[in-house]
Design a protein around this motif. Structure first.
Motif, PDB file in Angstrom:
ATOM      1  N   SER A   1       0.828  -1.205   0.000  1.00  0.00           N
ATOM      2  CA  SER A   1       0.000   0.000   0.000  1.00  0.00           C
ATOM      3  C   SER A   1       0.865   1.259   0.000  1.00  0.00           C
ATOM      4  CB  SER A   1      -0.921  -0.001   1.221  1.00  0.00           C
ATOM      5  OG  SER A   1      -1.692   1.185   1.272  1.00  0.00           O
TER       6      SER A   1
ATOM      7  N   ARG B   1       1.197   3.904  -3.286  1.00  0.00           N
ATOM      8  CA  ARG B   1       0.826   5.312  -3.118  1.00  0.00           C
ATOM      9  C   ARG B   1       2.014   6.250  -3.302  1.00  0.00           C
ATOM     10  NH1 ARG B   1      -1.884   5.942   2.421  1.00  0.00           N
ATOM     11  NH2 ARG B   1      -1.029   3.893   2.961  1.00  0.00           N
TER      12      ARG B   1
ATOM     13  N   GLU C   1      -5.056   3.055  -4.746  1.00  0.00           N
ATOM     14  CA  GLU C   1      -4.402   4.352  -4.891  1.00  0.00           C
ATOM     15  C   GLU C   1      -4.943   5.378  -3.904  1.00  0.00           C
ATOM     16  OE1 GLU C   1      -3.237   8.206  -6.173  1.00  0.00           O
ATOM     17  OE2 GLU C   1      -5.311   7.490  -6.071  1.00  0.00           O
TER      18      GLU C   1
ATOM     19  N   ALA D   1      -5.957   4.712  -0.952  1.00  0.00           N
ATOM     20  CA  ALA D   1      -5.718   4.195   0.403  1.00  0.00           C
ATOM     21  C   ALA D   1      -7.002   3.753   1.092  1.00  0.00           C
ATOM     22  CB  ALA D   1      -4.994   5.227   1.271  1.00  0.00           C
TER      23      ALA D   1
END
Length: 227
Positions: free
Chosen positions: A32, A36, A178, A180
């Motif tokens: 993650s 990002r 993207e 989150a």
């Protein structure tokens, strides 16, 4: 619709999604953060953000509402497709309520000393309070499940648009990571839920689906001939 070849492909894709989700579980936090951190170009990033609409309830209601109003010939089949979309969304959201998992964007709000050290630390005990708190409704991704269900439902009615619909579903799923809102395993599990639900749902409605297609085609032919 689901012939024997399509069923085999669906099972292979389902197993692949489940296997990939399991592989991602120990690394979801790191994946993650890494995803990002990527610098996505402005217009592409805007497109990814906009793609969330493909999995949003209001957009789905608008799209199916317009199609039901305008495409009389496929109205019965569209209703079956809409029922499939709603079923997949309901299954995914039921799983969200049962299995608590802290969303990535909720972790971002934690103070440094409370940050989880491992990806497995973001899970909660089943049935432990994720029913209403969106911060704990990460698993699985309802958007990913719904977007893939929309793609399958629309492809069943409009097969020529298959790759267009699937591409939108994939981008909508990417948007969840993207933004989150979800981990990779959440998205993969959401897609797996839709595939599994489809393997149960479509064989049971296929005779009616195909019968409605021929009936509506005959009615349209008669109507055109009388004009």
């Amino acid at each position: 619709m689901l012939d024997s070849r399509s069923r085999r492909r669906s099972w292979v894709l389902l197993i692949a999604c489940m296997g990939a989700a399991i592989l991602c579980l120990p690394w979801d936090l790191e994946l993650s953060y890494w995803f990002r951190s990527l610098k996505i170009p402005g217009d592409l990033n805007k497109f990814i953000q906009m793609s969330e609409a493909f999995a949003h309830f209001l957009t789905i209601a608008f799209v199916f509402g317009c199609l039901l109003w305008t495409d009389v010939r496929n109205r019965s089949r569209l209703l079956i497709g809409l029922a499939f979309v709603l079923l997949c969304g309901a299954v995914a959201n039921a799983a969200k309520a049962i299995i608590p998992r802290v969303r990535p964007n909720a972790i971002d709000l934690l103070p440094l000393e409370l940050l989880p050290e491992r990806s497995l630390d973001v899970w909660g005990a089943p049935l432990s309070g994720s029913w209403l708190d969106e911060h704990f409704r990460s698993f699985p991704s309802g958007h990913a499940a719904t977007a893939m269900a929309v793609a399958i439902a629309l492809t069943a009615v409009y097969p020529r648009g298959k790759w267009f619909f699937v591409s939108l579903a994939v981008v909508a799923s990417v948007q969840r990571v993207e933004s989150a809102s979800h981990y990779f395993s959440d998205v993969l599990s959401g897609v797996a839920i839709t595939l599994f639900t489809g393997l149960i749902f479509w064989p049971r409605v296929q005779p009616r689906f195909e019968r409605n297609a021929s009936t509506e085609l005959d009615l349209t032919t008669i109507r055109n001939a009388s004009e």
